[in-house]
Design a protein around this motif. Structure first.
Motif, PDB file in Angstrom:
ATOM      1  N   HIS A 187       6.547 -25.425  -3.972  1.00  0.00           N
ATOM      2  CA  HIS A 187       6.119 -24.328  -3.100  1.00  0.00           C
ATOM      3  C   HIS A 187       4.775 -23.770  -3.534  1.00  0.00           C
ATOM      4  O   HIS A 187       4.195 -22.951  -2.833  1.00  0.00           O
ATOM      5  CB  HIS A 187       7.161 -23.206  -3.067  1.00  0.00           C
ATOM      6  N   THR A 188       4.267 -24.212  -4.694  1.00  0.00           N
ATOM      7  CA  THR A 188       3.032 -23.617  -5.193  1.00  0.00           C
ATOM      8  C   THR A 188       1.819 -24.008  -4.353  1.00  0.00           C
ATOM      9  O   THR A 188       1.067 -23.140  -3.897  1.00  0.00           O
ATOM     10  CB  THR A 188       2.791 -24.017  -6.661  1.00  0.00           C
ATOM     11  N   PHE A 189       1.618 -25.297  -4.115  1.00  0.00           N
ATOM     12  CA  PHE A 189       0.446 -25.707  -3.366  1.00  0.00           C
ATOM     13  C   PHE A 189       0.468 -25.232  -1.915  1.00  0.00           C
ATOM     14  O   PHE A 189      -0.575 -24.813  -1.394  1.00  0.00           O
ATOM     15  CB  PHE A 189       0.256 -27.220  -3.440  1.00  0.00           C
ATOM     16  N   ARG A 199      -7.317 -24.094  -3.252  1.00  0.00           N
ATOM     17  CA  ARG A 199      -7.039 -24.463  -4.653  1.00  0.00           C
ATOM     18  C   ARG A 199      -8.244 -24.294  -5.574  1.00  0.00           C
ATOM     19  O   ARG A 199      -8.121 -24.398  -6.784  1.00  0.00           O
ATOM     20  CB  ARG A 199      -6.543 -25.910  -4.718  1.00  0.00           C
ATOM     21  N   GLN A 200      -9.417 -24.129  -5.000  1.00  0.00           N
ATOM     22  CA  GLN A 200     -10.644 -23.919  -5.761  1.00  0.00           C
ATOM     23  C   GLN A 200     -10.919 -25.087  -6.707  1.00  0.00           C
ATOM     24  O   GLN A 200     -11.356 -24.896  -7.852  1.00  0.00           O
ATOM     25  CB  GLN A 200     -10.578 -22.580  -6.521  1.00  0.00           C
ATOM     26  N   GLU A 201     -10.668 -26.303  -6.224  1.00  0.00           N
ATOM     27  CA  GLU A 201     -10.935 -27.506  -7.002  1.00  0.00           C
ATOM     28  C   GLU A 201     -12.074 -28.283  -6.344  1.00  0.00           C
ATOM     29  O   GLU A 201     -12.207 -28.303  -5.114  1.00  0.00           O
ATOM     30  CB  GLU A 201      -9.676 -28.359  -7.124  1.00  0.00           C
ATOM     31  N   VAL A 206     -14.733 -27.515   1.296  1.00  0.00           N
ATOM     32  CA  VAL A 206     -14.790 -26.064   1.456  1.00  0.00           C
ATOM     33  C   VAL A 206     -16.164 -25.665   1.987  1.00  0.00           C
ATOM     34  O   VAL A 206     -17.128 -26.431   1.883  1.00  0.00           O
ATOM     35  CB  VAL A 206     -14.529 -25.335   0.113  1.00  0.00           C
ATOM     36  N   PRO A 207     -16.275 -24.467   2.548  1.00  0.00           N
ATOM     37  CA  PRO A 207     -17.601 -23.979   2.963  1.00  0.00           C
ATOM     38  C   PRO A 207     -18.529 -23.811   1.764  1.00  0.00           C
ATOM     39  O   PRO A 207     -18.087 -23.631   0.624  1.00  0.00           O
ATOM     40  CB  PRO A 207     -17.292 -22.619   3.610  1.00  0.00           C
ATOM     41  N   GLN A 212     -15.310 -23.079  -6.825  1.00  0.00           N
ATOM     42  CA  GLN A 212     -14.678 -24.360  -7.135  1.00  0.00           C
ATOM     43  C   GLN A 212     -14.798 -24.649  -8.620  1.00  0.00           C
ATOM     44  O   GLN A 212     -15.856 -24.436  -9.216  1.00  0.00           O
ATOM     45  CB  GLN A 212     -15.303 -25.500  -6.326  1.00  0.00           C
ATOM     46  N   ASP A 213     -13.713 -25.158  -9.200  1.00  0.00           N
ATOM     47  CA  ASP A 213     -13.678 -25.538 -10.612  1.00  0.00           C
ATOM     48  C   ASP A 213     -13.147 -26.955 -10.734  1.00  0.00           C
ATOM     49  O   ASP A 213     -12.757 -27.580  -9.741  1.00  0.00           O
ATOM     50  CB  ASP A 213     -12.783 -24.583 -11.407  1.00  0.00           C
TER      51      ASP A 213
END
Length: 234
Positions: A187-189, A199-201, A206-207, A212-213
């Protein structure tokens, strides 16, 4: 510019309600199409053939147990094959984090099903790790069995999810996945993917300007899981 400044700058455009609703409705068309496709995939999965397995003996908290008896009288069994490295104090953070989510599995009983962990670790070590990280699932060891390797989770190998059907003492393998295929159990993703920044990966589309990391950098480590959910956790 600091990461905090970047985050503050990463804001979606502000529009009037009618524009927001129109674009949400356009997205909803794709979301509903994806739901129907998942329904179709599940229907195909239910029509998969299966393969009969030889008899395997695992080891649980009470000693050796036949695979057929791991079902505990149920007809269906989901197994998460948890990665295990014998020389490591902390095991795979992905496996540790994903399986930490499953604290209540009684809802499977009306479906004649059970969900357990099988790992290559010796049972005493596996149960000690289970306690350390606060895991609530039932664990079994395949350290002295070919079961894990035969189910695509060999010693020092990857993780997997396998599903089985029991007919009397006969056990059949019906489905398998690994890699990102296991996300459907989490349920996390799904929750994180609802967030504006996702997810900031770095691999994600993404725009411009979105934070992002590196992949995995925001995931809980096994130590984090233990700190939150273990016997001395918050």
């Amino acid at each position: 510019m600091t990461s905090a400044d970047t985050a503050r700058a990463a804001l979606p455009p502000v529009v009037d309600y009618e524009t927001w609703r129109r674009e949400l409705d356009e997205l909803r068309v794709r979301e509903k199409a994806a739901t129907r496709e998942l329904d179709a995939i599940a229907a195909q999965r239910r029509r998969l053939p299966m393969v009969k397995l030889p008899e395997y003996t695992l080891v649980g908290k009470d000693g050796p147990v036949r695979l057929a008896d791991v079902f505990e009288g149920r007809s269906q069994l989901i197994v998460y094959n948890h990665m295990w490295f014998p020389d490591s104090e902390w095991q795979c953070p992905g496996c540790t984090g994903l399986t930490s989510q499953f604290t209540r599995l009684d809802f499977l009983e009306p479906y004649d099903a059970r969900f357990v962990i099988v790992t290559q670790g010796p049972i005493d070590d596996a149960l000690a790790y289970r306690e350390k990280v606060g895991n609530r699932m039932e664990w079994y060891s395949t350290a002295d069995s070919d079961f894990g390797a035969d189910m695509d989770a060999p010693p020092r190998g990857g993780f997997a999810v396998n599903v089985f059907l029991r007919d009397g003492d006969d056990v059949y393998r019906t489905w398998h996945t690994n890699g990102r295929g296991t996300e459907q159990l989490s349920h996390t993703f799904p929750l994180i993917d609802l967030l504006p920044w996702g997810r900031q990966e770095k691999w994600q589309d993404v725009p411009d300007g979105w934070p992002q990391d590196d992949t995995y950098s925001r995931w809980f480590s096994a130590q984090d899981v233990a700190a939150h959910y273990g016997p001395h956790g918050a």
